[in-house]
Design a protein around this motif. Structure first.
Motif, PDB file in Angstrom:
ATOM      1  N   GLN B  75       0.834  -1.207   0.000  1.00 24.56           N
ATOM      2  CA  GLN B  75       0.000   0.000   0.000  1.00 24.56           C
ATOM      3  C   GLN B  75       0.868   1.256   0.000  1.00 24.56           C
ATOM      4  OE1 GLN B  75      -2.105  -1.380   3.345  1.00 24.56           O
ATOM      5  NE2 GLN B  75      -3.949  -1.915   2.200  1.00 24.56           N
ATOM      6  N   ARG B 121      -2.809  -7.353  -4.129  1.00 26.83           N
ATOM      7  CA  ARG B 121      -3.491  -7.228  -2.844  1.00 26.83           C
ATOM      8  C   ARG B 121      -4.930  -7.756  -2.918  1.00 26.83           C
ATOM      9  NH1 ARG B 121      -4.920  -3.454   0.184  1.00 26.83           N
ATOM     10  NH2 ARG B 121      -5.667  -2.235  -1.566  1.00 26.83           N
ATOM     11  N   MET B 188      -4.513   4.730   0.558  1.00 29.31           N
ATOM     12  CA  MET B 188      -3.543   3.633   0.640  1.00 29.31           C
ATOM     13  C   MET B 188      -2.687   3.755   1.897  1.00 29.31           C
ATOM     14  SD  MET B 188      -3.772   1.404  -1.619  1.00 29.31           S
ATOM     15  CE  MET B 188      -5.438   1.441  -2.183  1.00 29.31           C
ATOM     16  N   SER B 192      -2.523   1.269   5.139  1.00 27.87           N
ATOM     17  CA  SER B 192      -1.296   0.644   5.631  1.00 27.87           C
ATOM     18  C   SER B 192      -1.150   0.913   7.130  1.00 27.87           C
ATOM     19  CB  SER B 192      -0.081   1.134   4.839  1.00 27.87           C
ATOM     20  OG  SER B 192       0.223   2.456   5.169  1.00 27.87           O
TER      21      SER B 192
END
Lengths: 440, 281, 129
Positions: B75, B121, B188, B192
């Motif tokens: 990410q 992912r 993102m 994370s």
């Protein structure tokens, strides 16, 4: 990616998919809810039924042979249960529905109090759910299967809808560079009507301006004719009157002849231009015409001690005598000019499988291969202005030949002659049907 | 099972579809080739497959924090690549054809990497999910129908975003694309942070607020906003901080790129005048 | 009733904006630094097993304001995903393997969790007192 069709198909299909799927999901959710309520009410009815059954204390385990299990409690004592039910309480002694895990499964439970008993019933939630979902899924399936079909149909419709556009594009791209005919306007699509009208307006203006250009050149040439003729007469008289026989006057004479020639050629060139020229064509005998022209021009060949020979029999093509005369005359005078003193010229007319072939060959110096195409360009002369022959010329003769050949849909080629040297011009005309022959 | 498959596949697809939609729109804006999309998708799918079959090994790394750490790395990398991409887009100026070819290549490589990471992912989760039902006679049909619906909705939203962006007035296109990229980058980085909080690499703190009563994350709109702007009903401080820094970094990259382009333009002009001066001599 | 605590607090509109507690937590976070390894050793561990797409136990009772390490053992051959919107947790667990998730410190309340791959059966909740 820049295609209208891809955009329409992709965007429409995406929207349809989105709406169909989201509404299908909504339908799924509400159907599942309804099913859940149905199962719950069924469970409640079962609980009430069990409460009404007179339980015998000597047979506390009842085989329901059903997916539903139950327990009957009295004062925290299990007095009866179905065969699948555990001995521990399967639900709290609180009225209402709930979920509980036992026996390795998740159960929908219901506690129901009928004084003095607590009746708890339970149904496997995964089985309930599966049953309901099987039904709901079957009702969704047609929508999902229909979607690819819908996609295909959308694609077809969009393709069909864009067809007039594609047709118009094809028509425009297939147009010849000099074809200024208006586009057909009977295409009924209102969106394209504007484009066609505008394009046709543009074509009309273009044609008008080209016409004006031609008109100007032709008028100018025409207007120049008379003064040039008077000039020639004056020069002739001058040559008579003035005893001066020097080169100067002769040179002026040559230049004037050349000027006259240019004007004549420009006139011929623009006279042969109109696109609807072919409309006036009739069937005529090419051989006869050629022979007449050779007879007329014989003196110029004789002057240079050239031998001219004709071969061939009667061949008919569609055309008019004026333009064909100009064409043949230009070819002959080209041969006459560039063939040296005492040379040979051969004119032949023959019938090929699909064409009437006119061939003019000479024994002159010939034309280098790399110049074969250029000779037909306007004002082009082999070797430039310092042409060895020293003949007056303006480089328009062969351009006119080419132009007329184009008007006739004939092909023209330059090649080597059958003599030791020299070149051959070969014209291939579409033959006229000999039966439908008109009197010339 | 059906609805669940829809939600699960939609969650995973939507994010990738929106990202692809924006990148495609930028590509169309720049008239770049689209080969990066196929490379990114297929590379991502292949790597996702290997990640999925080795999931338990990967998970056991870093004292059972492997999955989260790998996700957080991917990410963050997406965030970094988006920042570089935004720099690249912003610093574009009229270039000679040879240089613009190199520029197009760099753009395509970045897009390919971003798509690849996104697909790894999302793809590994989809693959794991579907693999669990392969032998299940009872559920397999519903799961695949549900997945089809979820995928269809996700892809449709991506396509509509793509055409929606291109339908904007030309002057708005670039700002809109950069804004979406900034939100993605923030999203993102925030995700994370969540991953690292989950394995206690970042300390858990109380949520800053709770807006789940207004807009639940598991509602349709909540899912869409989660994928589009990283909506979270109970964000922690770490999430907010990384979200804001992701957006700020993209914004800085856009500003920096524009400034750099201006400088280059000025330098380029003065260099041109010097060389032409030399030629005159 | 399940959501009583969360709902009660979220009805007040002021809570949508960072409260003083939220600001404090931001400060705490900033001070605690990014890496938080030292604290893990003392964290109590609670084990959850997944079997036949059910959580055992399906109900956990935890003290408030305590960090817990959940050790989840998936004994099914199929993968499962532990998910909770309320806890903000999401983790895929492959078949026949183990996973670790840290939860808390939490305020008192009910925090449902579920297995996202089999949500009809795999449901559970954490009760914090």
């Amino acid at each position: 990616m820049n295609s209208i069709r891809v955009f329409l198909v992709a965007a429409i299909l995406a929207l349809v998919t989105l709406f169909t799927f989201v509404s299908a999901l909504r339908g799924y959710q509400s159907s599942m809810q309804q099913a859940e309520q149905l199962f719950d009410s069924h469970l409640l009815v079962t609980a009430k039924l069990i409460a009404n059954i007179q339980t015998s204390k000597d047979n506390p385990e009842i085989n329901l042979n059903s997916k539903i299990v139950f327990q009957i409690w009295r004062d925290n004592l299990l007095i009866a249960r179905s065969s699948g039910a555990p001995t521990e309480a399967i639900a709290k002694q609180q009225p209402g529905f709930g979920y509980r895990n036992f026996d390795g499964y998740r159960w929908r439970t219901l506690s129901y109090y009928r004084d003095p008993h607590w009746i708890t019933v339970a149904e496997r939630s995964d089985i309930r759910f599966s049953l309901a979902e099987n039904v709901v899924t079957k009702s969704l399936l047609p929508t999902l299967i229909g979607l690819p079909l819908l996609g295909f149909l959308i694609w077809l419709i969009v393709t069909q809808g864009l067809r007039p556009l594609r047709k118009l594009a094809a028509e425009l791209s297939s147009k010849q560079a000099d074809d200024l005919e208006p586009l057909p306007t009977q295409i009924p699509k209102q969106e394209l009507a504007q484009i066609i009208t505008s394009t046709n307006g543009l074509l009309r203006r273009l044609e008008a301006s080209l016409q004006r250009e031609k008109q100007f050149a032709s008028d100018a040439a025409h207007e120049l004719r008379t003064p040039i003729s008077s000039l020639k007469i004056q020069l002739h008289n001058m040559a008579e009157d003035v005893a001066d026989k020097t080169n100067d006057l002769a040179q002026v004479n040559v230049i004037t002849t050349q000027l006259e020639h240019v004007v004549e050629q420009i006139l011929a060139l623009y006279r042969s231009s109109p696109d609807h020229y072919n409309a006036q064509f009739s069937s005529l005998d090419l051989t006869l015409l050629t022979q007449e022209i050779i007879a007329e021009e014989y003196s110029s060949f004789d002057n240079k001690d050239q031998s001219i020979e004709f071969q061939g029999d009667s061949q008919f093509i569609f055309g008019d005598s004026f333009s064909l005369t100009t064409l043949i005359h230009n070819l002959l005078s080209n041969a006459n000019k560039y063939t040296p003193q005492g040379g040979q010229i051969l004119v032949s007319i023959s019938r090929d499988v699909d064409a009437v072939v006119l061939r003019v060959e000479d024994s002159g110096p010939g034309i280098a291969e790399d110049q074969h195409q250029q000779v037909f360009e306007r004002f082009y002369r082999v070797g430039g202005d310092r042409h060895q022959s020293g003949e007056p010329g303006c480089g328009l003769g062969l351009a006119i030949v080419k132009r007329i050949a184009d008007l006739y849909g004939a092909t023209i080629n330059v090649g080597h002659s059958s003599f030791a040297s020299g070149c051959a011009f070969t014209l291939r005309f579409k033959p006229a049907c000999t039966l439908a022959m008109d009197p010339v | 099972m059906l609805l669940n498959s829809v939600i699960l596949i939609l969650q995973e697809t939507l994010e990738a579809a929106l990202l692809i939609g924006v990148l495609l729109a930028i590509s169309a804006h720049l008239h770049s080739s689209l080969r990066w999309l196929w490379y990114g998708l297929s590379l991502g799918a292949i790597i996702a497959f290997f990640c999925a079959i080795n999931m338990s090994t990967l998970s056991a790394w870093f004292d059972y924090a492997g999955q989260e750490v790998l996700n957080a790395i991917m990410q963050s990398m997406i965030c970094v690549f988006i920042i570089v991409l935004v720099w690249l887009i912003s610093s574009v100026r009229p270039l000679p054809t040879a240089a613009s070819h190199a520029y197009g290549n760099r753009f395509a490589q970045l897009c390919c990497l971003i798509i690849m990471l996104a697909v790894i992912r999302e793809g590994q989760e989809i693959m794991l999910y579907l693999s669990g039902f392969l032998g299940n006679v009872e559920h397999v049909q519903k799961v695949f129908i549900g997945s089809g619906i979820g995928f269809g909705i996700g892809a449709s939203v991506g396509i509509l975003l793509f055409y929606g962006l291109l339908a904007l007035p030309t002057a708005w296109q670039k700002p809109a694309m950069l804004t979406l990229l900034a939100l993605f980058a923030g999203n993102m980085l925030a995700q994370s942070a969540v991953q690292l909080t989950q394995v206690d690499w970042i300390a858990q703190t109380a949520p800053l607020w709770d807006s789940s009563a207004w807009l639940a994350e598991d509602s349709m709109l909540g899912e869409l906003l989660y994928a589009l702007i990283g909506y979270e009903s109970r964000p922690t401080a770490a999430q907010m901080l990384s979200y804001v820094s992701g957006i700020s970094l993209v914004w800085l990259a856009a500003l920096g790129g524009t400034y750099y382009a201006k400088q280059q333009n000025l330098n380029g002009h003065s260099a041109d005048s010097i060389t032409s001066g030399a030629c005159v001599k | 009733m399940k959501y009583s605590i969360i709902k009660k607090s979220s009805i007040k509109p002021s809570n949508i904006f960072p409260s003083s507690a939220a600001v404090r937590s931001l400060v705490v976070f900033l001070l605690s630094g990014l890496l938080n390894h030292a604290a893990t050793a003392a964290t109590p561990v609670i084990e959850i097993t997944i079997k036949d797409h059910l959580f055992y136990p399906a109900e956990l009772i935890l003290p408030a304001n305590t960090k817990i390490k959940l050790l989840i053992h998936n004994s099914d051959p199929t993968p499962e995903e532990f998910e909770s919107y309320e806890l903000n947790r999401e983790k895929v667990i492959a078949g026949n393997s183990r996973a670790v998730i840290f939860v808390g410190p939490l305020k008192p309340g009910t925090y449902p969790f579920f297995g996202e791959f089999y949500p009809k059966t795999a449901q559970g909740k954490i009760l914090v007192f």
